[in-house]
Design a protein around this motif. Structure first.
Motif, PDB file in Angstrom:
ATOM      1  N   ALA A 167       9.430 -14.743   3.789  1.00 18.68           N
ATOM      2  CA  ALA A 167      10.483 -13.181   4.087  1.00 18.68           C
ATOM      3  C   ALA A 167       9.490 -12.538   5.125  1.00 18.68           C
ATOM      4  O   ALA A 167      10.048 -11.475   5.372  1.00 18.68           O
ATOM      5  N   LEU A 168       8.094 -11.999   3.485  1.00 15.19           N
ATOM      6  CA  LEU A 168       7.138 -10.616   4.460  1.00 15.19           C
ATOM      7  C   LEU A 168       6.908 -10.442   6.013  1.00 15.19           C
ATOM      8  O   LEU A 168       6.790  -9.672   6.662  1.00 15.19           O
ATOM      9  N   GLU A 169       6.154 -12.041   5.793  1.00 15.33           N
ATOM     10  CA  GLU A 169       5.931 -11.696   7.440  1.00 15.33           C
ATOM     11  C   GLU A 169       6.571 -12.242   8.255  1.00 15.33           C
ATOM     12  O   GLU A 169       6.251 -11.607   9.627  1.00 15.33           O
ATOM     13  N   ARG A 170       7.832 -13.009   7.860  1.00  9.41           N
ATOM     14  CA  ARG A 170       8.856 -12.772   9.088  1.00  9.41           C
ATOM     15  C   ARG A 170       9.822 -11.313   9.420  1.00  9.41           C
ATOM     16  O   ARG A 170       9.203 -10.718  10.623  1.00  9.41           O
ATOM     17  N   THR A 171       9.671 -10.841   7.878  1.00 10.70           N
ATOM     18  CA  THR A 171      10.135  -8.915   8.550  1.00 10.70           C
ATOM     19  C   THR A 171       9.133  -7.929   8.855  1.00 10.70           C
ATOM     20  O   THR A 171       9.190  -7.210  10.101  1.00 10.70           O
ATOM     21  N   ARG A 204       4.049  -6.857  -2.825  1.00 17.11           N
ATOM     22  CA  ARG A 204       4.979  -5.599  -2.315  1.00 17.11           C
ATOM     23  C   ARG A 204       3.644  -4.648  -1.925  1.00 17.11           C
ATOM     24  O   ARG A 204       3.929  -4.041  -0.667  1.00 17.11           O
ATOM     25  N   ILE A 205       2.176  -4.903  -2.828  1.00 17.58           N
ATOM     26  CA  ILE A 205       1.176  -3.714  -2.084  1.00 17.58           C
ATOM     27  C   ILE A 205       0.886  -4.106  -0.839  1.00 17.58           C
ATOM     28  O   ILE A 205       0.780  -3.350   0.258  1.00 17.58           O
ATOM     29  N   GLU A 206       0.684  -5.280   0.026  1.00 19.86           N
ATOM     30  CA  GLU A 206       0.608  -6.073   0.334  1.00 19.86           C
ATOM     31  C   GLU A 206       0.977  -5.933   1.814  1.00 19.86           C
ATOM     32  O   GLU A 206       0.900  -5.091   3.320  1.00 19.86           O
ATOM     33  N   ALA A 207       2.593  -5.528   1.465  1.00 16.73           N
ATOM     34  CA  ALA A 207       3.455  -5.505   3.160  1.00 16.73           C
ATOM     35  C   ALA A 207       3.497  -3.744   3.020  1.00 16.73           C
ATOM     36  O   ALA A 207       3.836  -3.574   4.151  1.00 16.73           O
ATOM     37  N   THR A 211       2.553  -3.062   6.729  1.00 20.23           N
ATOM     38  CA  THR A 211       4.044  -2.088   7.724  1.00 20.23           C
ATOM     39  C   THR A 211       3.928  -0.796   7.937  1.00 20.23           C
ATOM     40  O   THR A 211       3.320  -0.151   8.695  1.00 20.23           O
ATOM     41  N   LEU A 212       3.005  -0.330   7.297  1.00 19.37           N
ATOM     42  CA  LEU A 212       1.915   0.886   7.455  1.00 19.37           C
ATOM     43  C   LEU A 212       1.010   1.254   8.827  1.00 19.37           C
ATOM     44  O   LEU A 212       1.106   1.894   9.464  1.00 19.37           O
ATOM     45  N   GLU A 213       0.460   0.013   9.332  1.00 17.25           N
ATOM     46  CA  GLU A 213      -0.719  -0.770  10.092  1.00 17.25           C
ATOM     47  C   GLU A 213       0.018  -0.065  11.506  1.00 17.25           C
ATOM     48  O   GLU A 213      -0.249  -0.374  12.541  1.00 17.25           O
ATOM     49  N   VAL A 240       6.052   1.486  -4.759  1.00 15.24           N
ATOM     50  CA  VAL A 240       6.354   1.264  -3.658  1.00 15.24           C
ATOM     51  C   VAL A 240       5.691   2.643  -3.144  1.00 15.24           C
ATOM     52  O   VAL A 240       5.654   3.538  -2.104  1.00 15.24           O
ATOM     53  N   ALA A 241       6.766   4.067  -3.334  1.00 21.20           N
ATOM     54  CA  ALA A 241       6.433   4.638  -3.173  1.00 21.20           C
ATOM     55  C   ALA A 241       5.572   5.362  -3.392  1.00 21.20           C
ATOM     56  O   ALA A 241       5.076   6.571  -2.278  1.00 21.20           O
ATOM     57  N   SER A 242       4.563   4.717  -4.396  1.00 21.68           N
ATOM     58  CA  SER A 242       3.301   5.076  -4.964  1.00 21.68           C
ATOM     59  C   SER A 242       2.384   5.238  -3.898  1.00 21.68           C
ATOM     60  O   SER A 242       1.349   6.146  -3.585  1.00 21.68           O
ATOM     61  N   LEU A 243       2.626   4.510  -2.901  1.00 22.43           N
ATOM     62  CA  LEU A 243       1.489   4.015  -2.271  1.00 22.43           C
ATOM     63  C   LEU A 243       1.493   4.272  -0.154  1.00 22.43           C
ATOM     64  O   LEU A 243       1.037   4.276   0.186  1.00 22.43           O
ATOM     65  N   LEU A 244       3.080   4.875  -0.129  1.00 24.66           N
ATOM     66  CA  LEU A 244       3.115   5.115   0.973  1.00 24.66           C
ATOM     67  C   LEU A 244       3.176   6.719   1.191  1.00 24.66           C
ATOM     68  O   LEU A 244       2.901   7.368   0.274  1.00 24.66           O
ATOM     69  N   PRO A 245       2.801   7.213   2.850  1.00 29.47           N
ATOM     70  CA  PRO A 245       2.337   8.153   2.643  1.00 29.47           C
ATOM     71  C   PRO A 245       2.818   9.358   2.584  1.00 29.47           C
ATOM     72  O   PRO A 245       4.190   9.229   3.040  1.00 29.47           O
ATOM     73  N   GLN A 246       2.296  10.636   1.610  1.00 30.49           N
ATOM     74  CA  GLN A 246       3.088  11.465   1.821  1.00 30.49           C
ATOM     75  C   GLN A 246       3.909  12.223   2.835  1.00 30.49           C
ATOM     76  O   GLN A 246       5.341  12.807   2.553  1.00 30.49           O
TER      77      GLN A 246
END
Ligand code: ZN
Length: 378
Positions: A167-171, A204-207, A211-213, A240-246
């Protein structure tokens, strides 16, 4: 035009300003759900009066009814439904996911997911449809949404490692196709990325990283509220929120009980949508400053006080619990209208108070007191 700017911070909680072609909204913001091109029991004028600034539309439902041709010929979604403010549309991925976990007239499954897209039978007539990352973007462009969501592969809880990875790869594959479909569209709408990765920390961390790329204007935390225990939903929102850009807005999709919103704001989430205030209004559940109240209850039969003494909404200013109970028990349409006005106003005020407390640097004290109140029953 799309801009997001953070104006205040208190710990991880933040206040910001989101600018779109159709207006500016302050965050954290709650978006009522307008499934079929209307927030149920409301008119745009009522929504505006309550203080709602931004709403959500469901691509899946609008594609089925009235269909995109009607919306296009009607001048786009804003004009067709007469809503001037910003609209975020989802991709239909979640509705299709919901179809896949239901059973349809004894048939095994009415959804088939491949790398090309999702083939499914609709819930209205059982007709066959095919959603691809590309056509889902085209649908939302036709509607003229301000914020567009890409098709993602949403899976239920629990799911095994293989399906979670798939599901992650497909997303991510679909996200690239969505970015491609958005190219050459500079009319102000933007595409958010959706972080999947199921309930596996490493995934999730990988996701998030992958995604940020794609460097998008905003990011959604997806794949939650799919049957998991509440603690797990909160833990993964936190992660997830802790890893997203400010500097980018963060949107927690489909999560929206008041206590969940307060928790997620404390972890740095900016945007929310949920059917809770509108749906619970129609089933007689009212959120109040004293706790949750079910208006059906016989003890309100002779209660002539307002539903919530601290609320300034039209319902609370004009009607008693006894009258609202009477309307509800009699199944009057006005019951839906009055209950929904109150619940939406409760949510709008909650978000106003959330923002004030962040601005004053007192969010976490505020959160503690409010959580306590929300656990009470009136
Ligand atoms: Zn009220």
């Amino acid at each position: 035009m799309f801009e997001f700017r953070i104006t205040h911070k208190d710990g991880r909680a933040r206040c910001g300003v989101l600018k779109t072609v159709h207006g500016t909204v302050e965050t954290p913001v709650f978006m009522p759900v307008g499934t079929q091109g209307t927030v149920k029991a409301m008119t745009p004028a009522l929504l505006k009066d309550i203080g709602v600034r931004m709403i959500l539309g469901n691509t899946y439902h609008l594609y089925l009814r009235p269909g995109l041709e009607v919306i296009k010929k009607g001048g786009g979604l804003h004009r067709f439904i007469s809503w001037e403010g910003p609209i975020l549309t989802d991709s239909g991925g979640y509705q299709v996911f919901s179809l896949s976990v239901e059973r349809f007239r004894g048939m095994k499954s009415r959804v088939e997911v491949t790398d090309e897209g999702v083939r499914f039978m609709d819930h209205l007539r059982g007709d066959l449809h095919f959603f691809t990352p590309k056509n889902v973007i085209e649908m939302q462009l036709t509607m003229g949404s301000d914020i567009i969501m890409p098709l993602d592969h949403c899976i239920p809880y629990p799911s095994d490692e293989r399906l979670s990875r798939e599901a992650l790869e497909r997303t991510l594959l679909w996200l690239d196709q969505s970015v491609e479909a958005m190219r050459d569209h500079n009319d102000g709408c933007v595409l958010f990325g959706i972080v999947q990765g199921a309930f596996d920390e490493a995934l999730r961390i990988e996701a998030v990283e992958r995604t940020l790329e794609r460097d998008l204007p905003g990011y959604a935390i997806g794949g939650l509220s799919v049957g998991e225990p509440r603690e797990l939903m909160m833990d993964f929102t936190d992660l997830v929120a802790s890893l997203l850009p400010q500097e980018k807005p963060r949107y927690l999709m489909g999560v929206g009980k008041p206590e969940d919103i307060i928790y997620a704001v404390g972890r740095g989430v900016d945007m929310f949508d949920c059917v809770v205030p509108t749906r619970s209004g129609r089933t007689g559940t009212l959120y109040t400053s004293r706790g949750v109240l079910n208006i059906r209850h016989s003890r309100f039969r002779l209660d002539f006080g307002p539903p919530d003494p601290e609320c300034d909404c039209y319902t609370c200013r004009n009607f008693s619990r006894a009258y609202l109970r009477h309307l509800f028990v009699s199944e009057e349409i006005t019951s839906y209208v009055l209950n929904t006005i109150h619940n939406l106003r409760f949510y709008v005020r909650l978000m106003e108070r959330v923002r004030s407390s962040i601005k004053e640097g007192k969010f976490y004290e505020f959160a503690k007191v409010e959580m306590e109140k929300l656990r009470r029953k009136v």
